[in-house]
Design an enzyme around this catalytic site. Structure first.
Site, PDB file in Angstrom:
ATOM      1  N   ASP A 147      68.479  28.030  59.310  1.00  0.00           N
ATOM      2  CA  ASP A 147      68.331  27.198  60.502  1.00  0.00           C
ATOM      3  C   ASP A 147      69.696  26.726  61.009  1.00  0.00           C
ATOM      4  O   ASP A 147      69.788  26.102  62.061  1.00  0.00           O
ATOM      5  CB  ASP A 147      67.465  25.974  60.157  1.00  0.00           C
ATOM      6  CG  ASP A 147      66.278  25.832  61.094  1.00  0.00           C
ATOM      7  OD1 ASP A 147      66.133  26.666  61.997  1.00  0.00           O
ATOM      8  OD2 ASP A 147      65.494  24.887  60.890  1.00  0.00           O
ATOM      9  N   LYS A 172      55.726  31.496  62.125  1.00  0.00           N
ATOM     10  CA  LYS A 172      56.888  31.952  61.349  1.00  0.00           C
ATOM     11  C   LYS A 172      56.439  32.860  60.219  1.00  0.00           C
ATOM     12  O   LYS A 172      57.015  33.922  59.986  1.00  0.00           O
ATOM     13  CB  LYS A 172      57.665  30.757  60.789  1.00  0.00           C
ATOM     14  CG  LYS A 172      58.527  30.084  61.831  1.00  0.00           C
ATOM     15  CD  LYS A 172      59.094  28.766  61.342  1.00  0.00           C
ATOM     16  CE  LYS A 172      59.760  28.052  62.519  1.00  0.00           C
ATOM     17  NZ  LYS A 172      60.080  26.659  62.244  1.00  0.00           N
ATOM     18  N   GLN A 194      60.717  22.530  57.776  1.00  0.00           N
ATOM     19  CA  GLN A 194      60.149  22.282  59.106  1.00  0.00           C
ATOM     20  C   GLN A 194      60.384  20.820  59.504  1.00  0.00           C
ATOM     21  O   GLN A 194      59.988  19.900  58.786  1.00  0.00           O
ATOM     22  CB  GLN A 194      58.646  22.609  59.100  1.00  0.00           C
ATOM     23  CG  GLN A 194      57.964  22.446  60.435  1.00  0.00           C
ATOM     24  CD  GLN A 194      58.473  23.428  61.493  1.00  0.00           C
ATOM     25  OE1 GLN A 194      58.688  24.596  61.218  1.00  0.00           O
ATOM     26  NE2 GLN A 194      58.680  22.931  62.699  1.00  0.00           N
TER      27      GLN A 194
END
Ligand code: NDP
Length: 298
Positions: free
Chosen positions: A120, A53, A97
């Site tokens: 997200d 990422k 995460q």
């Protein structure tokens, strides 16, 4: 034999479009989108994801902020860290995460993400906007599936999509995103009766289960499009020595013999997830800074 849907190449195109739009933001609007990634603990798979990422965020010309916290971080400290990123005017996107190490409560942490920075698409506000069909930031993996299907088939209107899996992260939002494309959607799960027959009725089959090669060739209708979300690590007897390899939820060779188009694993849905994350970070930066929406129209 099915056409291969090259997720790596399509993700590279999305990355390039994000990089071009970012260049315009930087040169004409003095804005450089910033993505903050919070990684708690030292789970090896999560470390790899985060490294990828960071690399792709920087390659797109965006600023990457990486916050690494020890697995012993308290719930209160983690929530305070995320709240501080939400309050920081320089941060456009926040990604925590997952999974978090036990006993940390992910829902409470996600609740501290400013929905305007929810790249997200996991907050209640983002989920509500998705259900209501209002503009918002969409979860990355299911958004990647829709992009792959559109690139393969063009308009999706009227197609019967069978999503196998109903998780918050993938299955449910995938169903809603295909519905928003005027598809007829069936969400299947572990209690679904006669799953092979149902799968065979799909024009677009989207397994998101986490069971290696569960979907066999005779589950796939002739000419159907198969978008395999599953990522499963299994022993690789060909190499021995405890070596492993990645497989999807679909028995690839069997399905490829009947499908019209199919994603490989790896190299299908996986690369699209980060591409959509970068796209969301661009969208968040443009929206938060009150810039014209067209700047993020990719
Ligand atoms: P979850 O474990 O949260 O959900 C799995 C879903 O599959 C559940 O809804 C479950 O049903 C259903 N299921 C389980 N067993 C069966 C069965 N025998 N028949 C039918 N349905 C079944 O997983 P995720 O949604 O988080 O992930 C799914 C897969 O996608 C995993 O392999 C994961 O690694 C992968 N993944 C890939 C990503 C990518 O970037 N490509 C990103 C995220 C995930 P029920 O609800 O009834 O229990």
């Amino acid at each position: 034999m099915a056409r291969l849907i090259d997720g790596k190449a399509i993700a590279a195109e999305v990355d390039a479009a994000v990089a071009a739009a970012t260049m315009v933001l930087r040169s004409e609007h003095e804005t450089q989108p910033t993505l903050a990634v919070v990684l708690v603990g030292d789970d090896p798979a999560s470390q790899v994801y985060v490294r990828n990422k960071v690399r792709r965020t920087e390659a797109a010309g965006m600023i990457s902020r990486e916050l690494r916290l020890p697995a012993t971080t308290s719930q209160a400290d983690l929530e305070a860290t995320v709240a501080a990123l939400s309050a920081d005017p320089d941060v456009d996107g926040i990604l925590v995460q997952l999974p978090l190490p036990a006993p940390l409560d992910a829902d409470a942490v996600i609740a501290r993400i400013d929905p305007a920075k929810d790249v997200d698409g996991l907050t209640e506000v983002s989920a509500g906007r998705l259900v209501l069909g209002r503009p918002g930031l969409r979860p990355c993996t299911p958004e990647g599936c829709v992009i792959l299907a559109k690139r393969t088939l063009g308009a999706l209107r009227g197609a019967h999509v069978v999503v196998i899996g109903r998780s918050i992260l993938v299955g449910k939002p995938a169903g809603l995103l295909f519905l928003a494309e005027d598809c007829t959607v069936t969400l299947a799960h572990s209690r679904t009766r006669d799953l092979p027959a149902l799968a065979r009725s799909a024009d677009i089959l989207v397994p998101a289960v986490g069971r290696p090669e569960m979907v066999r060739g005779d589950w796939v209708r002739d000419g159907a499009t198969v978008i395999d979300v599953g990522i499963n690590r299994v022993p690789d007897p060909a190499r021995g020595d405890g070596a492993t390899r990645l497989v999807g939820d679909v028995a690839f060779d069997e399905a490829a013999a009947v499908a019209g188009a199919i994603t490989p694993v790896p190299g299908g849905v996986g690369p699209m997830t980060i591409a959509c994350l970068l796209r969301n970070t661009l969208k968040a930066a443009v929206a938060r800074r009150g810039l014209p929406e067209a700047l993020a129209a990719i």
